[in-house]
Design a protein around this motif. Structure first.
Motif, mmCIF file in Angstrom:
data_model
loop_
_atom_site.group_PDB
_atom_site.id
_atom_site.type_symbol
_atom_site.label_atom_id
_atom_site.label_comp_id
_atom_site.label_asym_id
_atom_site.label_seq_id
_atom_site.Cartn_x
_atom_site.Cartn_y
_atom_site.Cartn_z
ATOM 1 N N SER A 91 0.835 -1.197 0.000
ATOM 2 C CA SER A 91 0.000 0.000 0.000
ATOM 3 C C SER A 91 0.875 1.254 0.000
ATOM 4 O O SER A 91 1.674 1.449 -0.904
ATOM 5 C CB SER A 91 -0.944 -0.034 1.201
ATOM 6 N N TYR A 92 0.761 2.089 1.022
ATOM 7 C CA TYR A 92 1.516 3.341 1.077
ATOM 8 C C TYR A 92 2.856 3.189 1.797
ATOM 9 O O TYR A 92 3.588 4.167 1.964
ATOM 10 C CB TYR A 92 0.692 4.420 1.797
ATOM 11 N N PHE A 93 3.193 1.969 2.224
ATOM 12 C CA PHE A 93 4.413 1.740 3.000
ATOM 13 C C PHE A 93 5.415 0.929 2.181
ATOM 14 O O PHE A 93 5.046 0.050 1.404
ATOM 15 C CB PHE A 93 4.077 0.991 4.292
ATOM 16 N N ALA A 94 6.709 1.234 2.373
ATOM 17 C CA ALA A 94 7.772 0.477 1.711
ATOM 18 C C ALA A 94 8.946 0.315 2.665
ATOM 19 O O ALA A 94 9.229 1.205 3.475
ATOM 20 C CB ALA A 94 8.230 1.187 0.438
ATOM 21 N N GLY A 132 -6.172 9.346 2.341
ATOM 22 C CA GLY A 132 -6.409 7.960 2.736
ATOM 23 C C GLY A 132 -5.146 7.177 3.024
ATOM 24 O O GLY A 132 -5.209 6.066 3.567
ATOM 25 N N ASP A 133 -3.999 7.732 2.645
ATOM 26 C CA ASP A 133 -2.731 7.029 2.868
ATOM 27 C C ASP A 133 -2.180 7.352 4.255
ATOM 28 O O ASP A 133 -1.089 7.910 4.403
ATOM 29 C CB ASP A 133 -1.712 7.424 1.792
ATOM 30 N N MET A 134 -2.941 6.990 5.258
ATOM 31 C CA MET A 134 -2.561 7.264 6.640
ATOM 32 C C MET A 134 -2.724 5.989 7.455
ATOM 33 O O MET A 134 -3.612 5.175 7.188
ATOM 34 C CB MET A 134 -3.438 8.376 7.231
ATOM 35 N N PRO A 135 -1.875 5.779 8.450
ATOM 36 C CA PRO A 135 -1.996 4.585 9.295
ATOM 37 C C PRO A 135 -3.354 4.534 9.987
ATOM 38 O O PRO A 135 -3.897 5.561 10.402
ATOM 39 C CB PRO A 135 -0.858 4.758 10.312
ATOM 40 N N ARG A 136 -3.886 3.326 10.101
ATOM 41 C CA ARG A 136 -5.203 3.154 10.709
ATOM 42 C C ARG A 136 -5.150 3.142 12.233
ATOM 43 O O ARG A 136 -6.120 3.466 12.898
ATOM 44 C CB ARG A 136 -5.831 1.843 10.219
ATOM 45 N N GLY A 137 -4.018 2.750 12.794
ATOM 46 C CA GLY A 137 -3.911 2.642 14.243
ATOM 47 C C GLY A 137 -3.784 3.995 14.920
ATOM 48 O O GLY A 137 -3.649 5.045 14.281
ATOM 49 N N SER A 138 -3.806 3.963 16.233
ATOM 50 C CA SER A 138 -3.706 5.199 17.015
ATOM 51 C C SER A 138 -2.256 5.652 17.179
ATOM 52 O O SER A 138 -2.000 6.819 17.459
ATOM 53 C CB SER A 138 -4.338 4.997 18.399
#
Length: 261
Positions: free
Chosen positions: A168-171, A185-191
């Motif tokens: 996804s947005y991470f490498a 939308g390219d943001m981490p879902r966790g807190s």
């Protein structure tokens, strides 16, 4: 060519010279085309640095001088130059086998990120042939890239013989973690904020830089060349206020990070 310019003011001689030059150039093109089909012959992806070109000309001039004056020292100079040239090429080929390079290119209006591992090059997003030739191809030739490819950054895969993990947005490129923010939308879902080395920001992102700080912990923010000038200036001002280190490829040229192989 010089003969043509030296005789261009002579009516009939210049015509003969031009015809002769045309035939010579045609013969040269014919020989190159024919030789291209010979085993181990290649006319593609050949790159010489300026010092190598100068050294090559010195070798040629020394050999020509030796053929005229028959002085052994000229031959020794040519052979010594050839040894230096070949030694440099061998060392260059050796270092290329372990090279690991991350690059964010400056292609106005486009987002272009590449990873080079040894002789393999990968673009995260496809680039049209014109921009590829103008901005990327020569650079890859200098790096000795022989195997090329491209893919969408949203794909998940292990690539480049295990040197690149893309999700996804991470490498993860070797030991260097990266993130690519193309939209909100390219943001981490966790807190918890995701810790990375570099964060590459594209023009599709519409939030403030402070929103990135809440989602990522990064060493440097990279603005790619798909960002408009207005938005880039706005974000740069915000980075200055927040004391965030940033790099703007549109203003400073391509961002290049070489990792230890």
């Amino acid at each position: 060519g010089l003969l043509f310019f030296a005789t261009f003011f002579i009516p009939y001689v210049k015509i003969i010279t031009a015809l002769f030059l045309q035939k010579v150039l045609g013969l040269m093109n014919y020989l190159v085309v024919r030789m291209h089909h010979l085993p181990l012959f290649s006319t593609k992806n050949i790159s010489l640095s300026i010092p190598e070109v100068i050294l090559l000309y010195c070798i040629i001039l020394s050999l020509i001088s030796f053929s005229v004056y028959k002085e052994k020292r000229l031959l020794f100079i040519a052979l010594f130059g050839l040894i230096i040239l070949l030694t440099g090429r061998v060392w260059q080929e050796y270092t290329r086998n372990s090279q690991q390079i991350f690059t964010v290119y400056d292609i106005p209006g486009h987002s272009a990120v590449s990873f080079v591992s040894s002789r393999h090059g990968l673009l995260l997003q496809p680039v049209d042939s014109l921009n590829f030739c103008m901005h990327i191809k020569n650079n890859w030739c200098r790096e000795g890239v022989a195997d090329t490819g491209s893919m969408q950054a949203s794909s998940g895969a292990v690539l480049l013989s295990g040197h690149l993990y893309l999700q996804s947005y991470f490498a993860q490129f070797n030991s260097m973690p990266l993130a690519f923010v193309r939209s909100g939308g390219d943001m981490p879902r966790g807190s918890r904020a995701l810790k990375i080395k570099y964060l590459v920001l594209s023009g599709g992102f519409r939030l403030n830089i402070s929103a990135l700080q809440n989602a990522y912990i990064f060493d440097e923010l990279i603005f790619d060349s798909s960002i408009s000038e207005y938005r880039r200036k706005k974000w740069e001002d915000e980075c200055e206020r927040l004391h965030i280190r940033y790099y703007d490829v549109a203003a400073s040229g391509a961002f290049v990070k070489k990792l230890a192989g």
